[in-house]
Design an enzyme around this catalytic site. Structure first.
Site, PDB file in Angstrom:
ATOM      1  N   ASP A  61       0.871  -1.169   0.000  1.00  0.00           N
ATOM      2  CA  ASP A  61       0.000   0.000   0.000  1.00  0.00           C
ATOM      3  C   ASP A  61       0.907   1.217   0.000  1.00  0.00           C
ATOM      4  O   ASP A  61       1.563   1.519   1.000  1.00  0.00           O
ATOM      5  CB  ASP A  61      -0.901   0.005   1.244  1.00  0.00           C
ATOM      6  N   ASN A  88       2.927   4.765 -11.179  1.00  0.00           N
ATOM      7  CA  ASN A  88       1.700   4.606 -11.955  1.00  0.00           C
ATOM      8  C   ASN A  88       0.452   4.498 -11.095  1.00  0.00           C
ATOM      9  O   ASN A  88      -0.635   4.903 -11.518  1.00  0.00           O
ATOM     10  CB  ASN A  88       1.825   3.359 -12.838  1.00  0.00           C
ATOM     11  N   TYR A 154      -8.450  14.644  -8.180  1.00  0.00           N
ATOM     12  CA  TYR A 154      -7.518  13.871  -9.011  1.00  0.00           C
ATOM     13  C   TYR A 154      -6.761  14.792  -9.969  1.00  0.00           C
ATOM     14  O   TYR A 154      -5.530  14.717 -10.081  1.00  0.00           O
ATOM     15  CB  TYR A 154      -8.301  12.819  -9.795  1.00  0.00           C
ATOM     16  N   LYS A 158      -2.759  15.508 -10.015  1.00  0.00           N
ATOM     17  CA  LYS A 158      -1.919  15.260 -11.185  1.00  0.00           C
ATOM     18  C   LYS A 158      -1.178  16.524 -11.614  1.00  0.00           C
ATOM     19  O   LYS A 158      -0.034  16.457 -12.080  1.00  0.00           O
ATOM     20  CB  LYS A 158      -2.761  14.712 -12.332  1.00  0.00           C
ATOM     21  N   THR A 188      -8.440   0.243 -21.509  1.00  0.00           N
ATOM     22  CA  THR A 188      -8.040  -0.827 -20.594  1.00  0.00           C
ATOM     23  C   THR A 188      -9.225  -1.762 -20.375  1.00  0.00           C
ATOM     24  O   THR A 188     -10.305  -1.574 -20.941  1.00  0.00           O
ATOM     25  CB  THR A 188      -7.592  -0.262 -19.230  1.00  0.00           C
TER      26      THR A 188
END
Length: 271
Positions: A61, A88, A154, A158, A188
């Protein structure tokens, strides 16, 4: 003439390397000959492999600083070196900021910004003592370069990650190179959750100038390049892997009919 990148003898760590973009990056590195260690909270559904070689999985984690330190201490004992780190792991559920609340927003920022910084610090402790240093790659997003409604924390994380990479590229030079890959939409195994069925995925792909979503392996190819000697003078860079970006909305909203001869202006928003 074809260019072949050989990463034989190199050791790479890919966080979140068990599926999606991370698995694509892992397979590209394996194909190039690197020894790859992948980490995530849960094991992959099956081995992540390519070119007859298999990545080694270690549960981790990345939000736990003590666990991260122990992971890299173990890596030092088992592999003796680290040549490439790919940060990633990350992601975000959909939710407007006012509805999601502060606690969830903080957890998203922690996963996508604070945790990669923690991982990078531990990786740096290995790389800085190596004669040939190392390479760190942050997996960024176009969400960090434009408004990100529904995934605001998010996008903010980023954006911060790209700035962190540029800063570390200066602070850790010349021993360690640090770069960011700015990803657009990637196809994906979870794409259907975001874009619907095949028709929906194809429709979304048509909004990209290159006409399709990226494949995970295409992010992997850039990581292979950044790990190689071909990128020996590339640091502090943000490499866009987004198929040309997003078509400006005003182009579709504006009338396509123009008077003969036009206005002589390249952008109708110019006065």
């Amino acid at each position: 003439m074809a260019v072949t990148i050989d990463l034989a003898g190199r050791v790479a760590v890919v966080t979140g390397g068990t599926r999606g973009v991370g698995a694509g990056i892992t397979r590209a590195l394996l194909t190039a000959g690197a020894e790859v260690v992948i980490c995530a909270r849960r094991p992959p559904g099956g081995p992540v492999e390519a070119a007859g070689r298999t990545a080694r999985f270690v549960p981790l984690d990345i939000r736990d600083p003590d666990a991260v330190a122990a992971f890299f201490a173990r890596l030092r004992r088992t592999h003796g070196r680290l040549d490439l780190l790919v940060n990633n792991a990350g992601g975000s559920p959909y939710g407007l900021i006012a509805e999601a609340g502060q606690r969830r927003a903080a957890r998203i920022v922690e996963l996508n910004l604070i945790a990669p910084m923690t991982v990078s610090l531990s990786a740096y402790e290995l790389m800085r003592h190596q004669a040939d240093g190392g390479s760190i790659v942050m997996i960024g997003s176009v969400s960090g370069t434009r408004p990100s409604p529904g995934t605001g924390p998010y996008g903010a994380a980023k954006a911060g990650l790209a700035n962190l990479a540029r800063t570390l590229a200066v602070e850790w030079a010349p021993r360690v190179r640090v770069n960011t890959i700015v990803l657009g939409m990637v196809r994906t195994e979870l794409s259907h959750l975001h874009y619907g069925d095949e028709a929906g995925i194809a429709a979304v792909g048509r909004t990209v100038p290159l006409g399709r979503l990226a494949e995970p392996a295409e992010a992997g190819d850039v990581c292979v390049f950044l790990a190689s000697g071909l990128a020996g003078y590339v640091s502090g860079a943000s490499i866009a892997v987004h198929g040309g970006g997003e078509r400006p909305a005003f182009l579709d909203a504006a009338s396509v009919n123009q008077p003969a001869g036009g206005t002589g202006r390249a952008d109708p928003r110019e006065g």
